[in-house]
Scaffold this motif. Structure first.
Motif, PDB file in Angstrom:
ATOM      1  N   SER A  77       0.828  -1.204   0.000  1.00  0.00           N
ATOM      2  CA  SER A  77       0.000   0.000   0.000  1.00  0.00           C
ATOM      3  C   SER A  77       0.863   1.255   0.000  1.00  0.00           C
ATOM      4  N   ARG A  78       1.923   1.244   0.799  1.00  0.00           N
ATOM      5  CA  ARG A  78       2.809   2.404   0.882  1.00  0.00           C
ATOM      6  C   ARG A  78       3.498   2.657  -0.452  1.00  0.00           C
ATOM      7  N   ARG A  79       3.991   1.593  -1.092  1.00  0.00           N
ATOM      8  CA  ARG A  79       4.658   1.764  -2.392  1.00  0.00           C
ATOM      9  C   ARG A  79       3.683   2.272  -3.451  1.00  0.00           C
ATOM     10  N   GLU A  80       2.475   1.733  -3.456  1.00  0.00           N
ATOM     11  CA  GLU A  80       1.488   2.179  -4.430  1.00  0.00           C
ATOM     12  C   GLU A  80       1.142   3.647  -4.215  1.00  0.00           C
ATOM     13  N   LEU A  81       0.986   4.034  -2.951  1.00  0.00           N
ATOM     14  CA  LEU A  81       0.665   5.420  -2.634  1.00  0.00           C
ATOM     15  C   LEU A  81       1.807   6.344  -3.040  1.00  0.00           C
ATOM     16  N   LEU A  82       3.029   5.985  -2.699  1.00  0.00           N
ATOM     17  CA  LEU A  82       4.174   6.829  -3.040  1.00  0.00           C
ATOM     18  C   LEU A  82       4.351   6.942  -4.546  1.00  0.00           C
ATOM     19  N   ASP A  83       4.141   5.846  -5.270  1.00  0.00           N
ATOM     20  CA  ASP A  83       4.225   5.897  -6.731  1.00  0.00           C
ATOM     21  C   ASP A  83       3.227   6.900  -7.302  1.00  0.00           C
ATOM     22  N   SER A  84       2.030   6.932  -6.714  1.00  0.00           N
ATOM     23  CA  SER A  84       0.980   7.823  -7.227  1.00  0.00           C
ATOM     24  C   SER A  84       1.248   9.285  -6.868  1.00  0.00           C
ATOM     25  N   LEU A  85       2.016   9.520  -5.809  1.00  0.00           N
ATOM     26  CA  LEU A  85       2.270  10.878  -5.335  1.00  0.00           C
ATOM     27  C   LEU A  85       3.548  11.482  -5.911  1.00  0.00           C
ATOM     28  N   ALA A  86       4.483  10.644  -6.308  1.00  0.00           N
ATOM     29  CA  ALA A  86       5.817  11.113  -6.678  1.00  0.00           C
ATOM     30  C   ALA A  86       5.779  12.103  -7.821  1.00  0.00           C
ATOM     31  N   ASP A  87       6.470  13.227  -7.617  1.00  0.00           N
ATOM     32  CA  ASP A  87       6.651  14.266  -8.643  1.00  0.00           C
ATOM     33  C   ASP A  87       5.337  14.855  -9.119  1.00  0.00           C
ATOM     34  N   THR A  88       4.351  14.870  -8.240  1.00  0.00           N
ATOM     35  CA  THR A  88       3.094  15.566  -8.504  1.00  0.00           C
ATOM     36  C   THR A  88       3.031  16.791  -7.595  1.00  0.00           C
ATOM     37  N   ASP A  89       2.002  17.593  -7.766  1.00  0.00           N
ATOM     38  CA  ASP A  89       1.825  18.763  -6.911  1.00  0.00           C
ATOM     39  C   ASP A  89       1.010  18.454  -5.656  1.00  0.00           C
ATOM     40  N   THR A  90       0.694  17.184  -5.431  1.00  0.00           N
ATOM     41  CA  THR A  90      -0.121  16.825  -4.269  1.00  0.00           C
ATOM     42  C   THR A  90       0.616  17.161  -2.970  1.00  0.00           C
ATOM     43  N   LEU A  91      -0.076  17.862  -2.091  1.00  0.00           N
ATOM     44  CA  LEU A  91       0.449  18.176  -0.773  1.00  0.00           C
ATOM     45  C   LEU A  91       0.202  16.986   0.142  1.00  0.00           C
ATOM     46  N   VAL A  92       1.263  16.419   0.681  1.00  0.00           N
ATOM     47  CA  VAL A  92       1.157  15.272   1.580  1.00  0.00           C
ATOM     48  C   VAL A  92       1.225  15.773   3.015  1.00  0.00           C
ATOM     49  N   LEU A  93       0.221  15.393   3.806  1.00  0.00           N
ATOM     50  CA  LEU A  93       0.126  15.785   5.200  1.00  0.00           C
ATOM     51  C   LEU A  93       0.256  14.534   6.057  1.00  0.00           C
ATOM     52  N   GLY A  94       1.368  14.419   6.761  1.00  0.00           N
ATOM     53  CA  GLY A  94       1.642  13.214   7.539  1.00  0.00           C
ATOM     54  C   GLY A  94       1.011  13.270   8.916  1.00  0.00           C
ATOM     55  N   THR A  95       0.225  12.279   9.232  1.00  0.00           N
ATOM     56  CA  THR A  95      -0.490  12.265  10.508  1.00  0.00           C
ATOM     57  C   THR A  95       0.453  12.168  11.697  1.00  0.00           C
ATOM     58  N   HIS A  96       1.650  11.629  11.502  1.00  0.00           N
ATOM     59  CA  HIS A  96       2.636  11.587  12.580  1.00  0.00           C
ATOM     60  C   HIS A  96       3.920  12.335  12.219  1.00  0.00           C
ATOM     61  N   PHE A  97       3.925  13.064  11.089  1.00  0.00           N
ATOM     62  CA  PHE A  97       5.129  13.781  10.689  1.00  0.00           C
ATOM     63  C   PHE A  97       5.334  14.977  11.614  1.00  0.00           C
ATOM     64  N   ALA A  98       6.518  15.084  12.191  1.00  0.00           N
ATOM     65  CA  ALA A  98       6.851  16.260  12.994  1.00  0.00           C
ATOM     66  C   ALA A  98       6.845  17.502  12.104  1.00  0.00           C
ATOM     67  N   PRO A  99       6.696  18.704  12.689  1.00  0.00           N
ATOM     68  CA  PRO A  99       6.761  19.925  11.883  1.00  0.00           C
ATOM     69  C   PRO A  99       8.046  19.952  11.065  1.00  0.00           C
ATOM     70  N   PRO A 100       7.959  20.345   9.788  1.00  0.00           N
ATOM     71  CA  PRO A 100       6.863  21.049   9.138  1.00  0.00           C
ATOM     72  C   PRO A 100       5.709  20.196   8.618  1.00  0.00           C
ATOM     73  N   THR A 101       5.721  18.883   8.813  1.00  0.00           N
ATOM     74  CA  THR A 101       4.534  18.029   8.664  1.00  0.00           C
ATOM     75  C   THR A 101       4.108  17.760   7.241  1.00  0.00           C
ATOM     76  N   ALA A 102       4.200  18.762   6.372  1.00  0.00           N
ATOM     77  CA  ALA A 102       3.662  18.654   5.011  1.00  0.00           C
ATOM     78  C   ALA A 102       4.767  18.798   3.976  1.00  0.00           C
ATOM     79  N   GLY A 103       4.480  18.302   2.778  1.00  0.00           N
ATOM     80  CA  GLY A 103       5.433  18.465   1.695  1.00  0.00           C
ATOM     81  C   GLY A 103       4.993  17.714   0.459  1.00  0.00           C
ATOM     82  N   VAL A 123       6.158  14.695  -2.421  1.00  0.00           N
ATOM     83  CA  VAL A 123       7.005  13.520  -2.629  1.00  0.00           C
ATOM     84  C   VAL A 123       7.742  13.700  -3.956  1.00  0.00           C
ATOM     85  N   ILE A 124       9.058  13.622  -3.906  1.00  0.00           N
ATOM     86  CA  ILE A 124       9.848  13.715  -5.134  1.00  0.00           C
ATOM     87  C   ILE A 124      10.750  12.492  -5.239  1.00  0.00           C
ATOM     88  N   THR A 125      11.012  12.080  -6.461  1.00  0.00           N
ATOM     89  CA  THR A 125      11.917  10.944  -6.649  1.00  0.00           C
ATOM     90  C   THR A 125      13.324  11.356  -6.220  1.00  0.00           C
TER      91      THR A 125
END
Length: 301
Positions: A258-284, A286-288
């Protein structure tokens, strides 16, 4: 996408996605030992080798930074909260979560008073994602958001209904899940492989493995997209090493898939990823990077 400034000691970090503002509602930073317990494959040597993880997501010695927070936003007339953290005053086996006492609810109420919340989305039914489902009133656990529908996947709820729970998990269901069901507030949704649109611009995506019914939350507005990870990705180190799983994954192989499929779909797109446990700055984004990925942080203001 742009960020929106926040001011004052209890300012709420936020990001804009089209005409929607997503707020991070902070609960607590988790103890340094959390990372080694949760992601044992993320050894200090491995973490230190990735300069981009420092200083936000790990320290110079390879200790991971992990946080607990929720995300709140409004789409049209719907006021929505995604995951509800650990909660206050709850009896928990994990010492870091036991009888926690934070100002989470005050932070949330500054923009989203509990009575105003229409929908609470639970990515899965683990103790650090359902805690503020309820609060204690006169010795009873009552729904914190009495006017909201609480939503999780049918697969998730049915899995736990048939699971041989230990005492700690039974306690969590007793104080944070059963009261919703007794009040008739918990709704279950069926998630087909391409997800379920539950409101305009709001889609739930199946990301099973961490738990069988785990879901991620996709938000779209005016051609812009954001994705809230839940625990499909616990920490940015998993972008560099998608094979690193959590010690508490129910199905480690499915979680990695699931993680690989999700990362493949997000990589090098403009989608803002918000991590539920990511410490600040939390968002960003995904780039290859090399033979995997990295997070390009986007700071909140």
């Amino acid at each position: 996408m742009s960020t929106q400034p926040a001011t004052g000691p209890t300012a709420t970090p936020s990001w804009t996605v089209g005409d929607v503002t997503v707020h991070r509602i902070d609960e607590t930073l988790l103890p340094p030992a959390t990372g080694a317990w949760l992601l044992p494959g993320a050894t200090p040597d491995l973490v230190v080798a990735h300069d981009w993880l420092h200083p936000h997501f790990a320290d110079d010695e390879g200790t991971l930074h992990i946080a607990s927070h929720s995300f709140a936003f409004a789409i049209g007339s719907l006021r929505i909260l995604v995951d509800t953290g650990i909660g206050n005053g709850k009896e928990r086996a994990n010492p870091a979560w036991h009888h926690l006492d934070t100002d989470y609810l005050q932070r949330l109420a500054a923009g989203f008073p509990p009575d105003s919340v229409d929908l609470v989305i639970l990515t899965h039914l683990h103790a650090d994602h359902v805690g503020w489902n309820t609060r204690e009133v006169n010795g009873d656990w009552v729904p914190t958001f009495p006017n909201a529908r609480y939503l999780t996947s049918r697969t998730e709820r049915e899995f736990w209904a048939g699971y041989d729970m230990d005492e700690a998990r039974r306690q969590m269901f007793h104080d944070s899940v059963f009261p919703l069901e007794q009040a008739g507030l918990l709704d279950l949704v069926d998630l087909p492989p391409d997800g379920a649109l539950i409101a305009p611009g709001l889609r739930l995506l199946p990301t099973p493995g961490h738990t069988p019914g785990h879901l991620a939350v996709e938000l779209t507005s005016q051609g812009e997209t954001a994705l809230i990870t839940g625990d499909s990705i616990h920490h940015p180190v998993q972008l560099a090493h998608p094979a690193i799983g959590a010690d508490v994954d129910i199905d480690p192989e499915q979680s990695e898939a699931s993680r690989r499929e999700l990362l493949d779909s997000l990589a090098d797109t403009d989608t803002l990823v918000l991590g539920t446990h990511f410490a600040p700055p939390t968002a960003g984004r995904v780039i290859t990077h090399q033979d995997a990925y990295r997070l390009q942080p986007i700071a909140a203001r």
